[in-house]
Scaffold this motif. Structure first.
Motif, PDB file in Angstrom:
ATOM      1  N   LYS A  87      12.935   1.879   1.919  1.00  0.00           N
ATOM      2  CA  LYS A  87      13.761   0.730   1.524  1.00  0.00           C
ATOM      3  C   LYS A  87      14.139  -0.138   2.722  1.00  0.00           C
ATOM      4  CE  LYS A  87      18.050   3.419   1.596  1.00  0.00           C
ATOM      5  NZ  LYS A  87      17.467   4.721   1.898  1.00  0.00           N
ATOM      6  N   ASP A  88      14.006   0.389   3.924  1.00  0.00           N
ATOM      7  CA  ASP A  88      14.372  -0.351   5.137  1.00  0.00           C
ATOM      8  C   ASP A  88      13.167  -0.983   5.828  1.00  0.00           C
ATOM      9  OD1 ASP A  88      17.106   0.360   4.844  1.00  0.00           O
ATOM     10  OD2 ASP A  88      16.668   2.330   5.729  1.00  0.00           O
ATOM     11  N   THR A 124      10.566  -3.579   7.007  1.00  0.00           N
ATOM     12  CA  THR A 124      10.659  -5.026   7.159  1.00  0.00           C
ATOM     13  C   THR A 124       9.412  -5.690   6.585  1.00  0.00           C
ATOM     14  OG1 THR A 124       9.536  -5.050   9.301  1.00  0.00           O
ATOM     15  CG2 THR A 124      11.946  -4.706   9.326  1.00  0.00           C
ATOM     16  N   HIS A 125       9.479  -6.988   6.457  1.00  0.00           N
ATOM     17  CA  HIS A 125       8.305  -7.744   6.009  1.00  0.00           C
ATOM     18  C   HIS A 125       7.126  -7.474   6.940  1.00  0.00           C
ATOM     19  CE1 HIS A 125       5.838 -10.885   4.299  1.00  0.00           C
ATOM     20  NE2 HIS A 125       5.650 -11.347   5.520  1.00  0.00           N
ATOM     21  N   GLU A 126       7.390  -7.448   8.237  1.00  0.00           N
ATOM     22  CA  GLU A 126       6.325  -7.187   9.208  1.00  0.00           C
ATOM     23  C   GLU A 126       5.739  -5.791   9.016  1.00  0.00           C
ATOM     24  OE1 GLU A 126       9.387  -8.478  10.018  1.00  0.00           O
ATOM     25  OE2 GLU A 126       8.648 -10.539  10.280  1.00  0.00           O
ATOM     26  N   ASP A 127       6.593  -4.813   8.717  1.00  0.00           N
ATOM     27  CA  ASP A 127       6.102  -3.454   8.426  1.00  0.00           C
ATOM     28  C   ASP A 127       5.178  -3.465   7.216  1.00  0.00           C
ATOM     29  OD1 ASP A 127       7.715  -2.318  10.475  1.00  0.00           O
ATOM     30  OD2 ASP A 127       9.370  -1.962   9.077  1.00  0.00           O
ATOM     31  N   LEU A 128       5.588  -4.176   6.170  1.00  0.00           N
ATOM     32  CA  LEU A 128       4.784  -4.231   4.945  1.00  0.00           C
ATOM     33  C   LEU A 128       3.461  -4.945   5.183  1.00  0.00           C
ATOM     34  CD1 LEU A 128       7.616  -4.936   2.355  1.00  0.00           C
ATOM     35  CD2 LEU A 128       6.523  -2.739   2.898  1.00  0.00           C
ATOM     36  N   VAL A 129       3.468  -5.974   6.027  1.00  0.00           N
ATOM     37  CA  VAL A 129       2.219  -6.660   6.384  1.00  0.00           C
ATOM     38  C   VAL A 129       1.267  -5.673   7.051  1.00  0.00           C
ATOM     39  CG1 VAL A 129       1.209  -8.399   7.923  1.00  0.00           C
ATOM     40  CG2 VAL A 129       3.198  -8.982   6.516  1.00  0.00           C
ATOM     41  N   GLN A 130       1.781  -4.888   7.983  1.00  0.00           N
ATOM     42  CA  GLN A 130       0.924  -3.929   8.684  1.00  0.00           C
ATOM     43  C   GLN A 130       0.413  -2.849   7.740  1.00  0.00           C
ATOM     44  OE1 GLN A 130      -0.364  -4.248  11.769  1.00  0.00           O
ATOM     45  NE2 GLN A 130      -1.617  -2.554  11.047  1.00  0.00           N
ATOM     46  N   ASN A 135      -1.287  -3.487  -6.709  1.00  0.00           N
ATOM     47  CA  ASN A 135       0.029  -3.884  -6.249  1.00  0.00           C
ATOM     48  C   ASN A 135       0.801  -2.654  -5.811  1.00  0.00           C
ATOM     49  OD1 ASN A 135       2.024  -5.732  -5.672  1.00  0.00           O
ATOM     50  ND2 ASN A 135       2.238  -6.493  -7.766  1.00  0.00           N
ATOM     51  N   TYR A 137       5.114  -1.268  -4.999  1.00  0.00           N
ATOM     52  CA  TYR A 137       6.538  -1.538  -5.186  1.00  0.00           C
ATOM     53  C   TYR A 137       7.343  -0.573  -4.326  1.00  0.00           C
ATOM     54  CZ  TYR A 137       4.459  -3.612  -9.333  1.00  0.00           C
ATOM     55  OH  TYR A 137       3.663  -4.343 -10.173  1.00  0.00           O
TER      56      TYR A 137
END
Length: 95
Positions: A14-15, A17-23, A43, A45
């Motif tokens: 849940k913590d 970041t957007h950058e983490d999700l991009v990677q 997809n 979630y």
């Protein structure tokens, strides 16, 4: 191809970041490309300390191999046997 729901237990998901999700997305896409078989990541979630993913593949073993190559857990892998939503309430039954 079959559709699968994958549950990944990831402490602190849940913590992310957007950058983490991009990677993570880049890593997942590279793992998909490396498989050399039909495979679709539909997809994902984030909910609490879990990530739920929808993927399409021929079998669960391919799902697990994708997770191994990506370095992701695949704690639960279940084939989807039916899909429904609000639109289902208005469909007529076909004999």
């Amino acid at each position: 191809m079959k559709r699968f729901i994958i549950e990944r237990n990831i402490e602190g998901a849940k913590d992310l970041t957007h950058e983490d999700l991009v990677q993570i997305a880049r890593t997942s896409c590279a793992a998909v490309a490396s498989l050399g078989v039909p495979y679709v990541w539909v997809n994902s979630y984030v909910a609490g300390d879990k990530i739920y993913c929808v993927h399409e593949a021929e079998d669960a073993e391919t799902i697990v191999e994708h997770a191994r190559r990506g370095g992701f857990p695949a704690d639960v892998v279940e084939v989807v046997v039916a899909e429904f939503g609000p639109h289902t309430a208005t469909e007529s039954q076909v004999a």
